[in-house]
Design a protein around this motif. Sequence first.
Motif, PDB file in Angstrom:
ATOM      1  N   LEU B 157      12.358  -9.156 -23.796  1.00  0.00           N
ATOM      2  CA  LEU B 157      11.885 -10.518 -24.074  1.00  0.00           C
ATOM      3  C   LEU B 157      10.788 -10.917 -23.098  1.00  0.00           C
ATOM      4  O   LEU B 157       9.754 -11.460 -23.495  1.00  0.00           O
ATOM      5  N   ALA B 160       7.573  -9.181 -23.974  1.00  0.00           N
ATOM      6  CA  ALA B 160       6.963  -9.747 -25.187  1.00  0.00           C
ATOM      7  C   ALA B 160       6.272 -11.068 -24.882  1.00  0.00           C
ATOM      8  O   ALA B 160       5.170 -11.331 -25.381  1.00  0.00           O
ATOM      9  N   ILE B 161       6.893 -11.903 -24.054  1.00  0.00           N
ATOM     10  CA  ILE B 161       6.291 -13.201 -23.721  1.00  0.00           C
ATOM     11  C   ILE B 161       4.969 -12.997 -22.988  1.00  0.00           C
ATOM     12  O   ILE B 161       3.942 -13.576 -23.343  1.00  0.00           O
ATOM     13  N   GLY B 163       3.069 -10.289 -22.837  1.00  0.00           N
ATOM     14  CA  GLY B 163       2.102  -9.656 -23.728  1.00  0.00           C
ATOM     15  C   GLY B 163       1.528 -10.634 -24.731  1.00  0.00           C
ATOM     16  O   GLY B 163       0.320 -10.600 -25.020  1.00  0.00           O
ATOM     17  N   GLY B 164       2.358 -11.503 -25.257  1.00  0.00           N
ATOM     18  CA  GLY B 164       1.884 -12.503 -26.213  1.00  0.00           C
ATOM     19  C   GLY B 164       0.879 -13.447 -25.595  1.00  0.00           C
ATOM     20  O   GLY B 164      -0.128 -13.792 -26.226  1.00  0.00           O
TER      21      GLY B 164
END
Lengths: 205, 205
Positions: B157, B160-161, B163-164
């Motif tokens: 998680l 992903a945060i 990278g986003g």
Amino acid sequence: MSVTPTRDRQAERREATRREIVDAAWDIARRDGLAAVTLREVAARIGMRSPSLYTHFESKNAIYDAMFGQAWSEYLQVCEDIEPSIPKQVRKALLVMVSTFVEFALADQARFQLMNQRMVVDFEPTPQSYAPSLQVMALFRKRLALIGVAADADADLCVAIVGGLIDAQLANDPGGQRWIRQLPRAMDMFADEVRLPGPRLRSKR
Amino acid sequence: MSVTPTRDRQAERREATRREIVDAAWDIARRDGLAAVTLREVAARIGMRSPSLYTHFESKNAIYDAMFGQAWSEYLQVCEDIEPSIPKQVRKALLVMVSTFVEFALADQARFQLMNQRMVVDFEPTPQSYAPSLQVMALFRKRLALIGVAADADADLCVAIVGGLIDAQLANDPGGQRWIRQLPRAMDMFADEVRLPGPRLRSKR
DNA sequence: GTCTATACACCGATAGAC
DNA sequence: GTCTATCGGTGTATAGAC
């Protein structure tokens, strides 16, 4: 005396041919990826030679541009077809919004790459094709505001989280669920951050 | 009687030439983007013809592969040079970890595209070049565990945060701060989710 | 081993005949 | 509007010079 016809048959024919070209390009992109689209194969699929495509599109990127606009228009339609959920269960409403996008993204990887990643190197969408994607974002912000998330920064953060999960999913576990299954949890985390009321979508462990 | 030399001058020369090739490719990538790298220009920059490159790399993607491995090795070195922060201020330690990566990513967009986006279409890193990126991830998980974040799903998680946020920043506001300035807030949000103790890095409004 | 010359197949794009 | 022919570009293969 000349009479103006009620239908422009020639324009209709032209539009039909443009649609044939775009559809053929989608077929190739879905089969072998966006980069595998070549003018020669697109043309061959509709019984043409590649230079003839230039009668209908001024370049290969113009075809990508039409695909880009079409994809975002389709997604805009999907959003508009969904009634904005009641503010009774605001976290549920949030999850529905982002799940709709995730489902649309994962359903067609080539389409997602064209819409959201910069997969085609020298391609920049024209303002006309970019418009529906702006409409989608505006609608998203509006519906976020309806459930109590008004700040632009909050919408930015939400978009980044969802985009990050989709990217990680497609990059590291295509076809799997490892990242996407964390979507409800991630939305709870975001909802806590922006102080959305209501019970959590998932319990904390 | 033959004597084994202590240094293999030929191997050294070969390695030096490979390095010249990779460096030239980086120069072009930084100037005009990853896709602008052509074998003819790489060769010209080091006084060769393009077919000669095949003496040192078996394909263009092999050059990308070497660049990929080099970039992740460099970042691994950056990580190892940073002492793992004391668990006294665990949120600060978390922010330092992710900020290090963000800084490295934003410092060289072409490098980030090669490392983290699938910008070169038909390129898949070899296991050898992929290894340092796995080492980086393993080190990241280990240090997360040190400050109390042990679950794999939690690390996923977090990745992903971050990278986003980087993707959104580079795609929508390259050179700006709109998304990246939310990094401390995003890490507070994540830290709250995984129940990290300590005061927030940023206040909630 | 290292490099060059040449060639091939493919690409997007253009010119001009019909 | 569609064709044929062709252009300059690409990555890549190979024969052969040194």
